[in-house]
Structures are given as C-alpha cells and as structure tokens.
Design a protein around this motif. Structure first.
Motif, mmCIF file in Angstrom:
data_model
loop_
_atom_site.group_PDB
_atom_site.id
_atom_site.type_symbol
_atom_site.label_atom_id
_atom_site.label_comp_id
_atom_site.label_asym_id
_atom_site.label_seq_id
_atom_site.Cartn_x
_atom_site.Cartn_y
_atom_site.Cartn_z
ATOM 1 N N VAL A 159 41.078 36.299 37.243
ATOM 2 C CA VAL A 159 40.643 34.976 37.697
ATOM 3 C C VAL A 159 39.794 35.163 38.961
ATOM 4 C CG1 VAL A 159 42.730 34.555 39.103
ATOM 5 C CG2 VAL A 159 41.432 32.616 38.214
ATOM 6 N N ALA A 160 38.848 34.249 39.163
ATOM 7 C CA ALA A 160 38.009 34.347 40.360
ATOM 8 C C ALA A 160 38.594 33.493 41.483
ATOM 9 C CB ALA A 160 36.594 33.875 40.043
ATOM 10 N N VAL A 161 38.422 33.970 42.701
ATOM 11 C CA VAL A 161 38.729 33.157 43.875
ATOM 12 C C VAL A 161 37.422 33.004 44.637
ATOM 13 C CG1 VAL A 161 40.196 32.859 45.906
ATOM 14 C CG2 VAL A 161 40.945 34.313 44.031
ATOM 15 N N GLY A 162 37.173 31.821 45.140
ATOM 16 C CA GLY A 162 35.936 31.614 45.877
ATOM 17 C C GLY A 162 36.192 30.815 47.134
ATOM 18 N N LYS A 163 35.097 30.489 47.788
ATOM 19 C CA LYS A 163 35.193 29.664 48.985
ATOM 20 C C LYS A 163 34.207 28.522 48.821
ATOM 21 C CE LYS A 163 34.134 31.595 52.955
ATOM 22 N NZ LYS A 163 34.054 32.139 54.333
ATOM 23 N N ALA A 164 34.734 27.297 48.924
ATOM 24 C CA ALA A 164 33.907 26.107 48.766
ATOM 25 C C ALA A 164 34.137 25.213 49.971
ATOM 26 C CB ALA A 164 34.273 25.375 47.475
ATOM 27 N N ASP A 165 33.094 24.853 50.669
ATOM 28 C CA ASP A 165 33.205 24.060 51.905
ATOM 29 C C ASP A 165 34.254 24.659 52.844
ATOM 30 O OD1 ASP A 165 31.333 22.436 50.733
ATOM 31 O OD2 ASP A 165 32.710 20.796 50.260
ATOM 32 N N GLY A 166 34.306 25.979 52.900
ATOM 33 C CA GLY A 166 35.231 26.651 53.812
ATOM 34 C C GLY A 166 36.659 26.776 53.314
ATOM 35 N N VAL A 167 36.939 26.269 52.100
ATOM 36 C CA VAL A 167 38.302 26.302 51.556
ATOM 37 C C VAL A 167 38.377 27.340 50.436
ATOM 38 C CG1 VAL A 167 40.078 24.922 50.360
ATOM 39 C CG2 VAL A 167 38.593 23.843 52.075
ATOM 40 N N LEU A 168 39.432 28.160 50.427
ATOM 41 C CA LEU A 168 39.605 29.110 49.324
ATOM 42 C C LEU A 168 40.028 28.356 48.071
ATOM 43 C CD1 LEU A 168 41.409 32.150 51.009
ATOM 44 C CD2 LEU A 168 38.994 31.924 50.398
ATOM 45 N N VAL A 169 39.318 28.599 46.971
ATOM 46 C CA VAL A 169 39.603 27.895 45.714
ATOM 47 C C VAL A 169 39.799 28.898 44.580
ATOM 48 C CG1 VAL A 169 38.509 25.687 46.272
ATOM 49 C CG2 VAL A 169 37.109 27.541 45.366
ATOM 50 N N LEU A 170 40.778 28.599 43.716
ATOM 51 C CA LEU A 170 41.106 29.480 42.596
ATOM 52 C C LEU A 170 40.368 29.026 41.347
ATOM 53 C CD1 LEU A 170 43.009 31.862 41.810
ATOM 54 C CD2 LEU A 170 44.719 30.153 41.175
ATOM 55 N N ASP A 171 39.843 29.995 40.575
ATOM 56 C CA ASP A 171 39.226 29.717 39.276
ATOM 57 C C ASP A 171 38.016 28.786 39.408
ATOM 58 O OD1 ASP A 171 38.753 29.616 36.558
ATOM 59 O OD2 ASP A 171 40.396 28.212 36.145
ATOM 60 N N LEU A 172 36.921 29.315 39.921
ATOM 61 C CA LEU A 172 35.712 28.528 40.193
ATOM 62 C C LEU A 172 35.156 27.852 38.945
ATOM 63 C CD1 LEU A 172 33.649 30.964 42.456
ATOM 64 C CD2 LEU A 172 35.470 29.389 43.064
ATOM 65 N N ASN A 173 34.634 26.641 39.149
ATOM 66 C CA ASN A 173 33.829 25.997 38.108
ATOM 67 C C ASN A 173 32.350 26.205 38.470
ATOM 68 O OD1 ASN A 173 33.238 24.142 40.141
ATOM 69 N ND2 ASN A 173 34.906 22.788 39.514
ATOM 70 N N GLU A 174 31.445 25.690 37.628
ATOM 71 C CA GLU A 174 30.031 26.018 37.823
ATOM 72 C C GLU A 174 29.461 25.536 39.167
ATOM 73 O OE1 GLU A 174 27.365 26.538 34.363
ATOM 74 O OE2 GLU A 174 26.149 25.012 35.342
ATOM 75 N N PRO A 175 29.724 24.284 39.597
ATOM 76 C CA PRO A 175 29.187 23.881 40.917
ATOM 77 C C PRO A 175 29.722 24.746 42.057
ATOM 78 C CG PRO A 175 30.218 21.994 39.795
ATOM 79 C CD PRO A 175 30.342 23.152 38.876
ATOM 80 N N LEU A 200 32.634 41.024 44.689
ATOM 81 C CA LEU A 200 32.571 39.951 45.693
ATOM 82 C C LEU A 200 31.125 39.633 46.030
ATOM 83 C CD1 LEU A 200 33.664 38.031 47.889
ATOM 84 C CD2 LEU A 200 33.983 40.002 49.367
ATOM 85 N N ASN A 201 30.772 38.364 45.784
ATOM 86 C CA ASN A 201 29.477 37.846 46.207
ATOM 87 C C ASN A 201 29.722 36.870 47.335
ATOM 88 O OD1 ASN A 201 27.496 39.012 44.588
ATOM 89 N ND2 ASN A 201 28.051 37.684 42.868
ATOM 90 N N GLY A 202 28.906 36.896 48.353
ATOM 91 C CA GLY A 202 29.090 35.981 49.474
ATOM 92 C C GLY A 202 29.908 36.653 50.553
ATOM 93 N N ASN A 203 30.586 35.841 51.378
ATOM 94 C CA ASN A 203 31.308 36.477 52.473
ATOM 95 C C ASN A 203 32.653 35.819 52.737
ATOM 96 O OD1 ASN A 203 30.881 34.300 54.621
ATOM 97 N ND2 ASN A 203 28.836 34.671 53.803
#
Ligand code: ADP
Length: 241
Positions: A159-175, A200-203
């Motif tokens: 599963v992917a973890v990302g960062k959206a608006d500074g918040v860590l989010v599990l299982d990214l959707n397209e936006p 890892l893409n981004g920071n």
C-alpha cells in the motif's frame, strides 16, 4: 484540473470521504481466466488490475534458459481505457520501468531455483487506474502465482503512504497522487517481515518516514489477511466441486 484542490477538508477527511489512515475497499478474486495457469483480479477502490500467469514451462529459444533457475518474464501494461484520457497502448518508458520493478519484487518471493531451464510469464493489465497501479498489479500477480500453484516464500501485500496538505495519508487516490507532497509505495512479504518494494517520490522528514512506514505496515497486515482469505475461499470452492 490545473489548480491544486484542497486534499484535506476542514473536517479532517479526504476528498473521497476517508480518514487519513483509511484504505479503500479491497476485492480479490482468483481463477478468473480459463486459459491461464493462474489468474486473479485485484481491486483497491477504483484501481482494478487483472493478472495472468503461464508456466513454469519450457523456455524457447532454449539458449535464453538458465541452468539453475526459472526465468521470470513480467509485463505491466495499462489498457487504453484505464485512464480518463485514452492511453496509447504502446508500452511507455514508465510501463517498461514498472515491469522491471515488479519483476524484481516477484523474484524475491518465487522459488525460481526449483524450476531450472524454465520460464514463468506474468502479465498484468491495468483495467482502471486511480493511483497505486504498481502495487495493485504486484498483488494481482502474487495472487495469480498462488492460483497457479507456484511455490513462493510468502505472498506480497502493499500500500502507498503519501502526504497531502501536510498530513500523512494511507492508500493514495489519484488527486492525492497528483497534488500531494509525497508518494511512497511499500510492498512486503508480511510473514517474512521483509520489504519487497519501496519507492519514494517527494519529501518527508525522517520522523514522517518512520510514521509512514508504520501506517503502511498496518495496512499491509489487513491486506495480507484478505489475500489469505481469498486463497482459502478458492480452495473451499474446489473442494465443494
Ligand atoms: P501508480 O499507479 O503506481 O501510483 P504513478 O505514481 O506513476 O504510479 O501514478 C500514476 C497514476 O496517474 C495512475 O495510477 C493513474 O491514476 C494516473 N494516470 C492518469 N493518466 C495516466 C497515464 N496516461 N499514464 C499513467 N498514469 C496515469
């Protein structure tokens, strides 16, 4: 859409209504194709992938065979109708790279040394893309290999973890994949507690990275149980027949 939308709303939820640590619904079905040795459909939210496995079988031409192990041939491909704008069906650089990344992950789990001089073909077709296609493809392949009865050290769950608006989010959707600050796909062999794929893409800060890995591991545990359940129910079906 040219301007970045807000990804985390005032109520703390994401654009699709999920909490930051919530995954999308998962559906797994094995044995969906009659002409392949093994097959599976894996869905994670709107991302859907079908995988087919052939082999192990004799390698042609023979000089491409290896004396001590099976050769794995892996193709990740997106169908023209998988994205909102028609995707050119010719394999892109991205698809060639992802085929290699997925092959390397599968090589860490398949017991290739049991089948010298043979080839195992793994085909993945992305039917619908809404982020996370490399992981869903990898998991579809893992399920299709299990369906084909090919011996593996462990299943693969990711599963992917990302960062959206500074918040860590599990299982990214397209936006979130498109506009977020980070995207980190993680796949593991859960029983072996080994990582099979990590990009890892981004920071992220080191602290965010550790937290992200923990979030991923929790998600992976849930997915692993669903995978084992899907295999069990396939065998139960066979028994009834
Ligand atoms: P992954 O699918 O593993 O997350 P990327 O990080 O490259 O890989 O994200 C690509 C995402 O972008 C896809 O999952 C899909 O939702 C979206 N997308 C839209 N159009 C295309 C396209 N033509 N090629 C690849 N991805 C596309």
């Amino acid at each position: 859409q040219l301007q970045k939308p807000r990804l985390i709303l005032d109520n703390g939820l994401r654009l699709d209504g999920r909490r930051p640590d919530e995954m999308r619904p998962i559906k797994i079905e094995l044995g969906v194709l009659k002409n392949a040795d093994g097959s599976a459909i894996f869905e994670m939210g709107n991302t859907k992938v079908i995988a087919a496995v052939y082999g192990p079988k004799e390698m042609h031409p023979r000089h491409l065979a290896l004396p001590d192990r099976a050769v794995l041939r892996v193709r990740y491909h997106m169908t023209p109708f998988s994205t909102d704008e028609r995707k050119n069906p010719a394999p892109s650089r991205r698809e060639i790279e992802l085929s290699k990344v997925i092959r390397e992950a599968l090589e860490s789990t398949i017991l290739v040394e049991l089948f010298p001089r043979t080839v195992i073909d793994v085909f993945m077709e992305v039917l619908q893309a809404d982020a996370g296609t490399r992981l869903v493809s990898l998991m579809a392949a893992s399920m299709a290999l299990a369906d084909a009865g090919i011996p593996m050290r462990d299943l693969i769950a990711g599963v992917a973890v990302g960062k959206a608006d500074g918040v860590l989010v599990l299982d990214l959707n397209e936006p979130e994949d498109m506009w977020g600050e980070a995207d980190m796909p993680v796949a593991m062999m859960p029983s072996l507690k080994q990582v099979a794929l990590l990009q890892l893409n981004g920071n992220m800060t080191p602290q965010e990275f550790r937290q992200a890995l923990e979030m991923a591991q929790k998600g992976i545990e849930t997915i692993y149980n669903l995978e084992k359940e899907a295999i069990r129910s396939k065998y139960a079906e066979l028994k009834e027949e």
